[in-house]
Motif scaffolding. Structure first.
Motif, PDB file in Angstrom:
ATOM      1  N   TRP A 134       0.835  -1.198   0.000  1.00 52.07           N
ATOM      2  CA  TRP A 134       0.000   0.000   0.000  1.00 52.07           C
ATOM      3  C   TRP A 134       0.874   1.254   0.000  1.00 52.07           C
ATOM      4  N   ARG A 135       0.298   2.349  -0.463  1.00 48.85           N
ATOM      5  CA  ARG A 135       1.001   3.628  -0.461  1.00 48.85           C
ATOM      6  C   ARG A 135       0.182   4.657   0.304  1.00 48.85           C
ATOM      7  N   LEU A 136       0.887   5.484   1.053  1.00 48.76           N
ATOM      8  CA  LEU A 136       0.247   6.531   1.848  1.00 48.76           C
ATOM      9  C   LEU A 136       0.807   7.883   1.432  1.00 48.76           C
ATOM     10  N   PRO A 137       0.043   8.679   0.661  1.00 46.98           N
ATOM     11  CA  PRO A 137      -1.276   8.393   0.103  1.00 46.98           C
ATOM     12  C   PRO A 137      -1.181   7.480  -1.119  1.00 46.98           C
ATOM     13  N   ASP A 138      -2.362   7.045  -1.588  1.00 45.15           N
ATOM     14  CA  ASP A 138      -2.442   6.116  -2.714  1.00 45.15           C
ATOM     15  C   ASP A 138      -2.241   6.888  -4.018  1.00 45.15           C
ATOM     16  N   VAL A 139      -0.993   6.986  -4.458  1.00 44.58           N
ATOM     17  CA  VAL A 139      -0.673   7.728  -5.677  1.00 44.58           C
ATOM     18  C   VAL A 139       0.245   6.894  -6.559  1.00 44.58           C
ATOM     19  N   ASP A 140       0.310   7.271  -7.819  1.00 44.59           N
ATOM     20  CA  ASP A 140       1.256   6.682  -8.755  1.00 44.59           C
ATOM     21  C   ASP A 140       1.693   7.780  -9.715  1.00 44.59           C
ATOM     22  N   ILE A 141       2.813   7.566 -10.377  1.00 51.18           N
ATOM     23  CA  ILE A 141       3.251   8.508 -11.404  1.00 51.18           C
ATOM     24  C   ILE A 141       2.298   8.393 -12.594  1.00 51.18           C
ATOM     25  N   PRO A 142       1.722   9.489 -13.062  1.00 49.18           N
ATOM     26  CA  PRO A 142       0.876   9.406 -14.262  1.00 49.18           C
ATOM     27  C   PRO A 142       1.651   8.762 -15.407  1.00 49.18           C
ATOM     28  N   TYR A 143       1.016   7.811 -16.065  1.00 52.15           N
ATOM     29  CA  TYR A 143       1.725   7.018 -17.070  1.00 52.15           C
ATOM     30  C   TYR A 143       2.186   7.885 -18.236  1.00 52.15           C
ATOM     31  N   ASP A 144       3.450   7.703 -18.616  1.00 52.96           N
ATOM     32  CA  ASP A 144       4.061   8.393 -19.752  1.00 52.96           C
ATOM     33  C   ASP A 144       4.129   9.903 -19.543  1.00 52.96           C
ATOM     34  N   HIS A 145       4.287  10.303 -18.287  1.00 54.46           N
ATOM     35  CA  HIS A 145       4.405  11.726 -17.963  1.00 54.46           C
ATOM     36  C   HIS A 145       5.881  12.081 -17.802  1.00 54.46           C
ATOM     37  N   GLU A 146       6.236  13.288 -18.177  1.00 56.54           N
ATOM     38  CA  GLU A 146       7.625  13.712 -18.093  1.00 56.54           C
ATOM     39  C   GLU A 146       7.996  14.038 -16.648  1.00 56.54           C
ATOM     40  N   LEU A 147       9.097  13.467 -16.183  1.00 55.41           N
ATOM     41  CA  LEU A 147       9.601  13.714 -14.837  1.00 55.41           C
ATOM     42  C   LEU A 147      10.857  14.571 -14.900  1.00 55.41           C
ATOM     43  N   GLU A 148      11.036  15.388 -13.870  1.00 58.06           N
ATOM     44  CA  GLU A 148      12.208  16.252 -13.801  1.00 58.06           C
ATOM     45  C   GLU A 148      13.193  15.825 -12.725  1.00 58.06           C
ATOM     46  N   GLY A 149      12.820  14.874 -11.894  1.00 57.61           N
ATOM     47  CA  GLY A 149      13.725  14.395 -10.853  1.00 57.61           C
ATOM     48  C   GLY A 149      12.982  13.560  -9.840  1.00 57.61           C
ATOM     49  N   ALA A 150      13.723  12.760  -9.071  1.00 55.30           N
ATOM     50  CA  ALA A 150      13.108  11.914  -8.049  1.00 55.30           C
ATOM     51  C   ALA A 150      14.095  11.673  -6.918  1.00 55.30           C
ATOM     52  N   VAL A 151      13.552  11.550  -5.709  1.00 54.28           N
ATOM     53  CA  VAL A 151      14.340  11.213  -4.523  1.00 54.28           C
ATOM     54  C   VAL A 151      13.601  10.133  -3.754  1.00 54.28           C
ATOM     55  N   MET A 152      14.332   9.110  -3.366  1.00 55.83           N
ATOM     56  CA  MET A 152      13.817   8.033  -2.525  1.00 55.83           C
ATOM     57  C   MET A 152      14.565   8.058  -1.204  1.00 55.83           C
ATOM     58  N   VAL A 153      13.845   7.895  -0.104  1.00 58.93           N
ATOM     59  CA  VAL A 153      14.455   7.800   1.221  1.00 58.93           C
ATOM     60  C   VAL A 153      14.309   6.371   1.712  1.00 58.93           C
ATOM     61  N   GLY A 154      15.431   5.766   2.096  1.00 56.62           N
ATOM     62  CA  GLY A 154      15.416   4.408   2.612  1.00 56.62           C
ATOM     63  C   GLY A 154      16.190   4.303   3.904  1.00 56.62           C
ATOM     64  N   VAL A 155      16.055   3.153   4.556  1.00 63.10           N
ATOM     65  CA  VAL A 155      16.760   2.896   5.815  1.00 63.10           C
ATOM     66  C   VAL A 155      17.243   1.451   5.820  1.00 63.10           C
ATOM     67  N   GLY A 156      18.228   1.179   6.670  1.00 64.35           N
ATOM     68  CA  GLY A 156      18.737  -0.179   6.793  1.00 64.35           C
ATOM     69  C   GLY A 156      20.135  -0.312   6.227  1.00 64.35           C
TER      70      GLY A 156
END
Length: 353
Positions: free
Chosen positions: A126-148
């Motif tokens: 599940w995702r909080l909130p329930d979102v997804d990247i709009p399909y075939d949409h142009e992105l300008e950047g992304a950041v993921m935060v992880g642990v472990g």
């Protein structure tokens, strides 16, 4: 569906395979080939679940545990070739610690015409909130935060990020270069614009587990604005990834700041970043694993993987290259071998109920 046979590579004192076999009526065989053939002369199963993770195995110079996922897979392929029949395989988590081995596994599936599914449960929880990247949409950047710890938890975070950014305009084009940096250099890279502080703030806003002042008295806080982030994280790590289409994304491993996995991306023509948390239900109720089991069942019932194994192939190779970057002094490495192209399914694959 039911388990009809089992192979176990290592059997420590606490191992329970024989007890479970008696309880549920299946047989534990001494080899993978015998398990696939259920003791007979021809393959006698309709699908394979391969978990090459538990046990004591050596490490390489990159601190990767050399789990025998590739070896298990190739034993299955040998039976498929000898018996003239292939069945779907789910391979838990990484395909392999080595990109060439991982690529051979995916290529075997295409060559013999059987479905291959692999990977983490994070992309399908599940995702909080329930979102997804709009399909075939142009992105300008992304950041993921992880642990472990590094390998396997950075693998899970990379695959969670990949399941989002693979939906960008034009589809996945492969990785051109990587660099893994750590310590104060991570914060300097953010100040220099090598990764987006705005996207980090958006990702952290989705965390339910901020440390520091929130733990002390329950107050909400801006980890970046107050400077708490830099105090809480002793040794941050940034996985800087450049893609063949010019897109850039960064995984930030921030142990000490939060306890969950969060993502943010900047969409072209959208003033506010899209962001979410990949929700991991607390132990012992780890129902996010059931989300992955549902995808495995789909593979077994249809013979077709619900999303391409190329995703896990690219992530496996990206992680290996990042670890090589660290091992070689945190240098930037060009990665022409990671020229992995594929299109993500248009329909979202994560849990929604």
């Amino acid at each position: 569906m039911k388990v009809v046979s089992l192979y176990v590579d290592q059997k420590p004192e606490s191992e329970q395979s024989e007890d479970r076999a008696r309880e549920f009526g299946f047989t534990v065989y001494p080899t993978i080939a015998e398990a696939l053939r259920c003791g007979g002369d021809k393959i006698a199963v309709d699908a394979v679940l391969s978990i090459g993770e538990h046990g004591v195995y050596p490490q390489n110079e990159l601190s990767q545990v050399l789990y025998p996922r590739y070896e298990f897979f190739k034993e299955c392929v040998k039976v498929f070739e000898e018996d003239g029949r292939a069945v779907p395989i789910f391979n838990d988590k990484h395909l392999s610690y080595n990109f060439e081995k991982a690529k051979e596994m995916v290529d075997d599936g295409h060559r013999l015409g059987f479905g291959v599914l692999s990977g983490s449960s994070l992309p399908v929880t599940w995702r909080l909130p329930d979102v997804d990247i709009p399909y075939d949409h142009e992105l300008e950047g992304a950041v993921m935060v992880g642990v472990g710890g590094s390998d396997p938890m950075d693998y899970h975070a990379l695959e969670a990020m990949q399941c989002m950014i693979e939906r960008r305009k034009g589809g996945e084009t492969g990785v051109a270069a990587v660099q893994l940096i750590d310590g104060d250099e991570v914060w300097e890279a953010g100040k220099d614009g090598r990764w987006s502080m705005e996207l980090l703030e958006a990702a952290l806003s989705r965390s339910d587990t901020p440390s520091g002042l929130t733990n002390e008295d329950g107050r909400t806080q801006n980890l970046i604005g107050t400077g708490e982030l830099y105090k809480l994280v002793d040794n941050p790590a940034a996985y800087l990834i450049e893609f063949n289409d010019g897109f850039k994304a960064t995984l930030l491993m921030l142990n000490g700041a939060v306890g969950d996995y969060c993502f943010a991306a900047k969409l072209r023509d959208h003033p506010v970043p899209i962001s979410t948390q990949f929700f991991l239900t607390p132990t012992p109720n780890v129902t996010y694993s059931a989300c992955l089991i549902a995808k495995i069942e789909e593979l077994y019932e249809t013979g077709i993987a619900p999303y391409p194994a190329e995703r896990t192939l690219l992530v496996s190779g990206t992680l290996e290259s990042c670890l090589k970057s660290r091992h070689q002094g945190h240098v930037r490495l060009e990665t022409p071998h990671l020229n992995v192209e594929y299109r993500a399914p248009k329909d979202s694959q994560h849990a929604r109920r």
